[in-house]
Design an enzyme around this catalytic site. Sequence first.
Site, PDB file in Angstrom:
ATOM      1  N   TYR A  19       7.071  14.879   5.193  1.00 44.56           N
ATOM      2  CA  TYR A  19       5.977  14.921   6.169  1.00 44.56           C
ATOM      3  C   TYR A  19       5.077  16.137   5.942  1.00 44.56           C
ATOM      4  CZ  TYR A  19       7.580  11.265   9.422  1.00 44.56           C
ATOM      5  OH  TYR A  19       7.912  10.078  10.023  1.00 44.56           O
TER       6      TYR A  19
ATOM      7  N   LYS B  19      20.302  11.103   0.620  1.00 44.67           N
ATOM      8  CA  LYS B  19      20.230  10.180  -0.520  1.00 44.67           C
ATOM      9  C   LYS B  19      20.551  11.000  -1.762  1.00 44.67           C
ATOM     10  CE  LYS B  19      19.336   6.140  -2.351  1.00 44.67           C
ATOM     11  NZ  LYS B  19      20.197   4.954  -2.142  1.00 44.67           N
TER      12      LYS B  19
ATOM     13  N   ASP C   1      20.980   4.475   2.918  1.00 46.10           N
ATOM     14  CA  ASP C   1      20.961   2.997   2.909  1.00 46.10           C
ATOM     15  C   ASP C   1      22.228   2.456   3.573  1.00 46.10           C
ATOM     16  OD1 ASP C   1      22.373   4.092   0.774  1.00 46.10           O
ATOM     17  OD2 ASP C   1      21.773   2.570  -0.687  1.00 46.10           O
TER      18      ASP C   1
ATOM     19  N   ASP D  23      13.324   9.710  11.274  1.00 47.21           N
ATOM     20  CA  ASP D  23      12.288   8.870  11.885  1.00 47.21           C
ATOM     21  C   ASP D  23      12.733   7.414  11.853  1.00 47.21           C
ATOM     22  OD1 ASP D  23       9.714   8.101  12.886  1.00 47.21           O
ATOM     23  OD2 ASP D  23       9.163   7.519  10.843  1.00 47.21           O
TER      24      ASP D  23
ATOM     25  N   ASP E 276      14.562   4.903  15.114  1.00 45.77           N
ATOM     26  CA  ASP E 276      14.016   3.633  15.608  1.00 45.77           C
ATOM     27  C   ASP E 276      15.098   2.552  15.571  1.00 45.77           C
ATOM     28  OD1 ASP E 276      11.460   4.712  15.939  1.00 45.77           O
ATOM     29  OD2 ASP E 276      10.474   2.946  15.090  1.00 45.77           O
TER      30      ASP E 276
END
Length: 357
Positions: A142, A191, A223, A247, A251
């Site tokens: 970001y 990751k 993942d 983020d 959700d």
Amino acid sequence: MEFNIALLKGDGIGPEIVDSAVAVLEKTADKFGHKFNFTPYLIGGCAIDATGKPLPQETVDGCLASDSVLLGAVGGPKWDDQPGDNRPEKALLGIREALGLYTNLRPAKLYPALRNASPLKDEIVGDGFDLMIVRELTGGIYFGDRGYRHGKYGEEAYDTEAYSVTEIERIGRVAFDSAMKRSKKLCSIDKANVLESSRLWRKTMHKLAEEYPEVEYSDMFVDNAAMQLVRNPRQFDVIVTSNMFGDILSDEASQITGSIGMLASASMGAATRGMYEPIHGSAPDIAGQNKANPIATILSAAMMLRFSFGLSAEANAIEKAVDDVLNAGWRTADLVGNSEVEPLTCTEITEKILEAL
Ligand code: IPM
Ligand code: MG
């Protein structure tokens, strides 16, 4: 006690839900003998319309001078054509950075009363789940180097994920401390099988874990984590992860609780001042129709009382009022699903919560 609260209502349903939370805060102040002073500032699309910029300096100064910030949501189709640097969302990143809010706490718990709103099967949900996602908020992709350049296939755009040991350590400490206060279980999500920044993340977390021998620590690839959240959310308690993974996973976590309209968040840094906001967006499709669910914002206000003002009894009272209203069967449109229940408007459910308080 007396506190100054900066209000960033923003765009879309932002003003409606912030007004609801203000009503709840005012009632709480009355009940417990406090005084909250509210000062509104512009942010996002409405700020672009009024001043040309999504984050006017006056807003930054006002937030810095406040004891805490309550934010609604920013953005909407009207400002989609703005250049990347002048988009409403950029203001959100700008205010997080300006206030030094590197920690984002996103609790995701299943309310027993909303069991039917969760898309997960009974055998998966069991007697419910209660997660705390600790998202790094002022670093990573970001905020990394970005731009356009000439690449192998001609013009290309790029964004960069970068994390320093300092940034990883400070968010890691928040997560381990949070785990110590809860069930002493922490999962760090990265990751590291692909990304160098994730390998440094993992190495740094492992080092920190040595300082917290009581915490049952584990790592997971993002993942797999996305899959595990819907396969068996009860295996998690505290999760710590980078800005972008947080983020996305927050959700997902909100959806398995039944509605994104329920999830609050706290953004904190070194100061006691924090910024509190629902994790959902500005929902332009229902803006101005009095249909929005204000509960995530009301619960964010409760987090403000607890974390920034040290007013736990007051925060508990708000959370209990929300529980009572849900247990009594009252729902906003996002929570009714395909049941027969007649949904309440934003102002009606706010009234119910005020009565319960
Ligand atoms: C969130 C939002 C923001 C983010 C956007 C609006 C910039 O999705 O708070 O989760 O990505 O952080
Ligand atoms: Mg998001």
